[in-house]
Design a protein around this motif. Structure first.
Motif, short mmCIF file in Angstrom:
data_model
loop_
_atom_site.label_atom_id
_atom_site.label_comp_id
_atom_site.label_asym_id
_atom_site.label_seq_id
_atom_site.Cartn_x
_atom_site.Cartn_y
_atom_site.Cartn_z
N PRO A 187 0.85 -1.22 0.12
CA PRO A 187 0.03 0.11 0.01
C PRO A 187 0.74 1.37 -0.09
N TRP A 188 1.92 1.38 0.77
CA TRP A 188 2.59 2.52 0.84
C TRP A 188 3.35 3.10 -0.30
N GLU A 189 3.94 1.60 -0.95
CA GLU A 189 4.77 1.69 -2.26
C GLU A 189 3.92 2.29 -3.45
N LEU A 200 15.91 18.47 -7.45
CA LEU A 200 15.00 17.68 -7.03
C LEU A 200 14.06 17.62 -8.47
N THR A 201 13.84 16.37 -8.70
CA THR A 201 12.66 16.21 -10.10
C THR A 201 11.41 16.04 -9.45
N PRO A 202 10.32 16.35 -10.16
CA PRO A 202 8.96 16.16 -9.68
C PRO A 202 8.65 14.58 -8.93
N GLU A 203 9.32 13.78 -9.51
CA GLU A 203 9.04 12.50 -8.90
C GLU A 203 9.69 12.60 -7.46
N ASP A 204 10.65 13.03 -7.41
CA ASP A 204 11.41 13.25 -5.87
C ASP A 204 10.55 13.76 -5.02
N ILE A 205 9.83 14.97 -5.55
CA ILE A 205 9.24 15.74 -4.69
C ILE A 205 7.75 14.67 -4.06
N GLY A 206 7.42 14.14 -5.12
CA GLY A 206 6.29 13.28 -4.59
C GLY A 206 6.77 11.95 -3.85
N ARG A 207 7.69 11.55 -4.11
CA ARG A 207 8.23 10.60 -3.27
C ARG A 207 8.37 10.92 -1.66
N VAL A 249 5.29 11.29 0.27
CA VAL A 249 4.79 9.99 0.97
C VAL A 249 5.81 9.50 1.96
N ARG A 250 7.11 9.93 1.99
CA ARG A 250 8.01 9.55 3.17
C ARG A 250 7.64 10.24 4.39
#
Lengths: 203, 203
Positions: B95-97, B185-192, B195-196
């Motif tokens: 779920p968190w992944e 940071l990439t947008p993906e980094d921001i998203g990850r 969640v972290r």
DNA sequence: GTCTATACAGCGATAGAC
DNA sequence: GTCTATCGCTGTATAGAC
């Protein structure tokens, strides 16, 4: 060069600032509500005049342009939020408690504090070249308060504090989009919930 | 009654849809960029026409009004985000992944996926009575995906899942306001990262 | 300090030639 | 399918009476 926030447009009238200043505040307050509700572009000077009980032309006695009026609204909103947050922090020492109090105060200010909001300003109106720096400066001053709060937090090493702060403020400001009063939750609840979500199981 | 999203405004020309459809897509793409940058109200049909290499009047061959064009942009944006998120979820079970993958895909779509964004639509343009329902329907369809992801999460009892979802999407959408490419940071980094932050020490 | 009246620019949208 | 030309309207802002 940018003007000092609080001194923007003062002292047009000779010295009779008694009633004039009240009028000015009234216009700012009504504008804030309209900008927040309909957006800056969609709000016309005629709308504002009607809400404040003036004729459109009369607004230009108090503010020399719509952009300047916006600046005044923004300034008032930021100042009001800063005061609310500072007051909420008084006497608190635990870092997470402080963040929670700030979140509650910010959320509350967004919806209740008179009518001044516009913390958000997703994208500043139009060109705005003249005032842009001043707007950014105002916002930065407020963000510094939050930055300090985040600095005091005990966070895992892999959490970027800047990203944390921006997501924190982002979630808070975004509530404007979805929150409607007479929900089962108050703005304060929303703010506190957010910190509880960020805080997780940590102590 | 509202129109099906994907079928909005199709088949004006007899059967020669080959080049016409490409043109249409080009207009949607350029409009999306402009709407996202300057806002809906501040973007004129003349702006759009210039960006797409047409004259203003010609736009009305493809879309019968500015509102309808906005609807098409919104529809394309939501559909593109949904597809990106669905694809990112493939094969993941934790779920968190899954939430992390969705956040990365969403953030990425916000900035990179062609030019279609406007996930946000803080307050829908103007009156918009005719299309409002359809816009809300499109957004709800996407939000349902996120809702399901949050349902699967193992959260403390005192966390409201609705508030969690709204803060999650809020923080994500708000990145639009502050994120600029060529950051470290990439947008993906921001998203990850988000969640972290939400996940914290939990497992 | 507020009014009325209005200048002038820019908007969305339409008509009709090509 | 795109162009040019234009209509009708609304927006910000100004001028001058009161």
């Amino acid at each position: 060069m940018a003007v000092r926030a609080s001194n923007v447009r003062r002292g047009r009238q000779g010295r009779g600032e008694r009633g004039g200043e009240r009028r000015r505040q009234e216009i700012i307050s009504k504008s804030a509500r309209l900008f927040a509700t309909k957006g800056f572009d969609a709000t016309s000077m005629r709308d504002i005049a009607a809400a404040a009980g003036l004729n459109a032309g009369s607004l230009y006695y108090h503010f020399k342009s719509k952009d300047e009026l916006f600046l005044a609204v923004h300034s008032a909103g930021v100042e009001s939020a800063m005061e609310a947050v500072r007051k909420a922090l008084e006497g608190l020492t635990d870092p997470w408690e402080r963040l929670e109090a700030a979140a509650a105060a910010h959320a509350s200010a967004l919806f209740e504090s008179a009518d001044l909001m516009i913390m958000l300003v997703p994208n500043f109106p139009g060109g705005f070249s003249e005032f842009r720096d001043e707007l950014v400066r105002q916002r930065d001053e407020y963000e510094q308060i939050i930055r300090d709060l985040v600095t005091d937090l005990d966070l895992p090493a892999d959490i970027d504090r800047d990203v944390f702060r921006l997501h924190f403020l982002g979630a808070l400001n975004w509530t404007q989009t979805w929150y409607r009063p007479n929900s089962r939750l108050t703005p304060e609840d929303i703010g506190r919930q957010l910190v509880r979500i960020l805080r997780c199981s940590r102590e």
